[in-house]
Design a protein around this motif. Sequence first.
Motif, PDB file in Angstrom:
ATOM      1  N   ALA A 133      51.045  48.066  37.256  1.00  0.00           N
ATOM      2  CA  ALA A 133      50.213  49.147  37.230  1.00  0.00           C
ATOM      3  C   ALA A 133      48.818  49.114  37.643  1.00  0.00           C
ATOM      4  CB  ALA A 133      50.148  49.894  35.876  1.00  0.00           C
ATOM      5  N   GLY A 134      48.289  47.590  37.500  1.00  0.00           N
ATOM      6  CA  GLY A 134      46.848  47.463  38.095  1.00  0.00           C
ATOM      7  C   GLY A 134      46.016  47.436  37.014  1.00  0.00           C
ATOM      8  N   ILE A 135      46.430  47.459  35.736  1.00  0.00           N
ATOM      9  CA  ILE A 135      45.649  48.017  34.616  1.00  0.00           C
ATOM     10  C   ILE A 135      44.970  46.554  34.220  1.00  0.00           C
ATOM     11  CG2 ILE A 135      45.249  48.522  32.242  1.00  0.00           C
ATOM     12  CD1 ILE A 135      47.567  50.692  32.891  1.00  0.00           C
ATOM     13  N   GLU A 149      57.948  40.950  38.298  1.00  0.00           N
ATOM     14  CA  GLU A 149      56.561  40.450  38.223  1.00  0.00           C
ATOM     15  C   GLU A 149      55.774  40.642  39.293  1.00  0.00           C
ATOM     16  OE1 GLU A 149      54.435  36.161  37.740  1.00  0.00           O
ATOM     17  OE2 GLU A 149      56.435  36.611  36.751  1.00  0.00           O
ATOM     18  N   SER A 150      54.486  41.395  39.169  1.00  0.00           N
ATOM     19  CA  SER A 150      53.627  41.422  40.380  1.00  0.00           C
ATOM     20  C   SER A 150      53.188  40.499  40.973  1.00  0.00           C
ATOM     21  CB  SER A 150      52.500  42.546  40.084  1.00  0.00           C
ATOM     22  OG  SER A 150      51.781  42.668  40.878  1.00  0.00           O
ATOM     23  N   ALA A 151      53.225  40.296  42.278  1.00  0.00           N
ATOM     24  CA  ALA A 151      52.277  39.270  43.146  1.00  0.00           C
ATOM     25  C   ALA A 151      50.935  39.458  43.309  1.00  0.00           C
ATOM     26  CB  ALA A 151      53.533  39.128  44.360  1.00  0.00           C
ATOM     27  N   VAL A 152      50.616  40.532  42.917  1.00  0.00           N
ATOM     28  CA  VAL A 152      49.372  40.863  43.185  1.00  0.00           C
ATOM     29  C   VAL A 152      48.405  40.612  42.074  1.00  0.00           C
ATOM     30  CG1 VAL A 152      47.659  42.887  43.960  1.00  0.00           C
ATOM     31  CG2 VAL A 152      50.142  42.762  44.902  1.00  0.00           C
ATOM     32  N   ASN A 153      47.408  39.945  42.303  1.00  0.00           N
ATOM     33  CA  ASN A 153      46.341  39.663  41.232  1.00  0.00           C
ATOM     34  C   ASN A 153      45.513  40.999  40.894  1.00  0.00           C
ATOM     35  OD1 ASN A 153      45.189  37.711  39.616  1.00  0.00           O
ATOM     36  ND2 ASN A 153      43.011  38.285  40.554  1.00  0.00           N
ATOM     37  N   VAL A 154      45.532  41.216  39.647  1.00  0.00           N
ATOM     38  CA  VAL A 154      44.969  42.433  39.075  1.00  0.00           C
ATOM     39  C   VAL A 154      43.381  42.385  39.180  1.00  0.00           C
ATOM     40  CG1 VAL A 154      44.585  44.087  37.084  1.00  0.00           C
ATOM     41  CG2 VAL A 154      46.772  43.140  37.591  1.00  0.00           C
ATOM     42  N   ARG A 212      45.931  60.363  38.807  1.00  0.00           N
ATOM     43  CA  ARG A 212      45.418  59.566  39.807  1.00  0.00           C
ATOM     44  C   ARG A 212      44.156  59.029  39.364  1.00  0.00           C
ATOM     45  NH1 ARG A 212      46.022  63.574  45.196  1.00  0.00           N
ATOM     46  NH2 ARG A 212      48.330  63.917  44.770  1.00  0.00           N
ATOM     47  N   LEU A 213      44.384  58.505  38.058  1.00  0.00           N
ATOM     48  CA  LEU A 213      43.052  57.728  37.559  1.00  0.00           C
ATOM     49  C   LEU A 213      42.990  56.460  38.052  1.00  0.00           C
ATOM     50  CD1 LEU A 213      43.095  58.865  33.716  1.00  0.00           C
ATOM     51  CD2 LEU A 213      42.033  59.904  35.655  1.00  0.00           C
ATOM     52  N   PRO A 214      41.854  55.845  38.260  1.00  0.00           N
ATOM     53  CA  PRO A 214      42.043  54.445  38.864  1.00  0.00           C
ATOM     54  C   PRO A 214      42.268  53.376  38.027  1.00  0.00           C
ATOM     55  CG  PRO A 214      39.479  55.277  38.365  1.00  0.00           C
ATOM     56  CD  PRO A 214      40.463  56.387  38.194  1.00  0.00           C
ATOM     57  N   ALA A 215      43.284  52.772  38.507  1.00  0.00           N
ATOM     58  CA  ALA A 215      43.956  51.867  37.425  1.00  0.00           C
ATOM     59  C   ALA A 215      42.942  50.671  36.797  1.00  0.00           C
ATOM     60  CB  ALA A 215      45.097  51.125  37.812  1.00  0.00           C
ATOM     61  N   VAL A 270      52.121  56.218  29.218  1.00  0.00           N
ATOM     62  CA  VAL A 270      50.782  56.267  29.502  1.00  0.00           C
ATOM     63  C   VAL A 270      50.496  55.616  31.029  1.00  0.00           C
ATOM     64  CG1 VAL A 270      48.620  54.653  29.048  1.00  0.00           C
ATOM     65  CG2 VAL A 270      50.063  55.378  27.208  1.00  0.00           C
ATOM     66  N   ILE A 271      51.380  54.839  31.562  1.00  0.00           N
ATOM     67  CA  ILE A 271      51.070  54.536  32.917  1.00  0.00           C
ATOM     68  C   ILE A 271      51.551  55.650  33.854  1.00  0.00           C
ATOM     69  CG2 ILE A 271      52.074  53.143  34.914  1.00  0.00           C
ATOM     70  CD1 ILE A 271      52.244  50.776  32.537  1.00  0.00           C
TER      71      ILE A 271
END
Length: 506
Positions: free
Chosen positions: A453-455, A359-364, A428-431, A420-421
Amino acid sequence: MSLQETTTDTSGMTEKLPAVLWNEGEVTHICDTAAREEEIVLYLNGREYLHIVASPNMLLEFGAGYFTAAGIAEKILSVRIDDKNVFVEADLFPGAGPREGFAPAEKKGHVVSELLITPEEIFAVRKAMDVDVWRQTGGLHCAALWHDHKIIAVSSDIGRHNAVDKLIGFMTLQGIPPGECVLGCTGRQPKGMVMKAVNAGIPVIVGRTAVTYPGAMLAKEEGVTLIGFTRENRFTVYSHPERIAGFPAEEPENGKGTENNGELLLSGWQYDKGSVKPAVDVVVLEDTVTLYLNGEKYLDNTATLESLEELGAGFFIAAGITKKIRSVKVRDADIFVEADEVAEVCGKMESAGGFCPRESAVNVEGGITISPEEIFTVREQINTEEWDKTGALHCAVLYYQGEVVYSANDIGRHNAVDKVIGYMTLHRLPAGKCVLGCTGRMPHGMVSKAANAGIPVIVSRAATTSTGAALAERSGITLICFTRPPRFTVYSHPERIVGLGYEKGI
């Protein structure tokens, strides 16, 4: 939108979630019913064996059935539960050692049975799987067990694998002869699902949806009557029709062939309102791919053999194992990935059969907005011709700058999303400016992929779970499910959707 007001119902299988419904331009605040999932820890003969996501019921049966269906336990000695920990004692098959990563079931037998059933009994199995909890949530699979001319048990779970394991465990713990049973399942029947019936000794599978070619071939080889596409008045039999009253004794031809467009075909016998006739269906071919990370074998995975470079890149990004892919090379069904900043991931298995990510700890973050019209455009693109033909391929798409720039199909929704990811990563598309569309459900593990992935936006044709919605909320993801024009349901961060009235914050 906050999920703090979420409540659990008395059965423990579902929760109530606040959501926003868009329907033909009207916005309504609703309280939706979603499936629950929990992390269950399985122990085998005193040692921790596996963490697995499942619905928190019938855990005794789940423990017994998991190890039986996987071809690990030859005999279950005892099962006990301590909270969400399931302790199984069993006599093991020779060579059944510690688990290494995400391992599929191994064949441990051949089914021999003189069972004879009628079409009416097949329809009774089909009807038993029409349970209220599926209609309430759209996110739970169901399985049914038939014995001695009646349904003796029904189970529900976030994953079709788990639902079947629970009934195999019920049969095992109750001492019911497997050769006299019929197993029904709402989910598709690839090779791994058919293997469960083979290992348990169950001679008949009644599936509500599609089969795959390897699944049908395994059923033929190991003595299982495999029935798919069971509807109210019809079904198709792909192997061993001699167990069904009124059917020809002759086995359907293998049917492996191609038409001009290269489609894979499978022969069967179709029952339709009392008549039996030959049928040929378009089916899916699945295979095993092996993922390598920085020169070492990481995982064997069942997948559709296309877009493997994207699968390799996307798998490790979506799993939260790395943020940067250096290179991907494909050799036959082997995928070699080189990556930086590799993180350790505990070997978990998502309830529907995929690898469970960190689980990502970063807020998208992502300042994009999306209109209802664009949401329906994404939905239209994931309504694929391949799904319509086979009923067995999931689809995922990437929406970027006003158009769908990539789509991927796979036997597994996890793989389709990973592809897709991977495309997004390799190109190198900006997520933060992308939208992920998917045919499959959105439990915690699937939402985690988008977060890693930051989507910022997910559009799904199907349901979410309570933990999937909660993760989307705390990760900053706009989660849109049940997308069926002219309506959709939003479970988190509706401020990104134009016209809902949340554009300036919640």
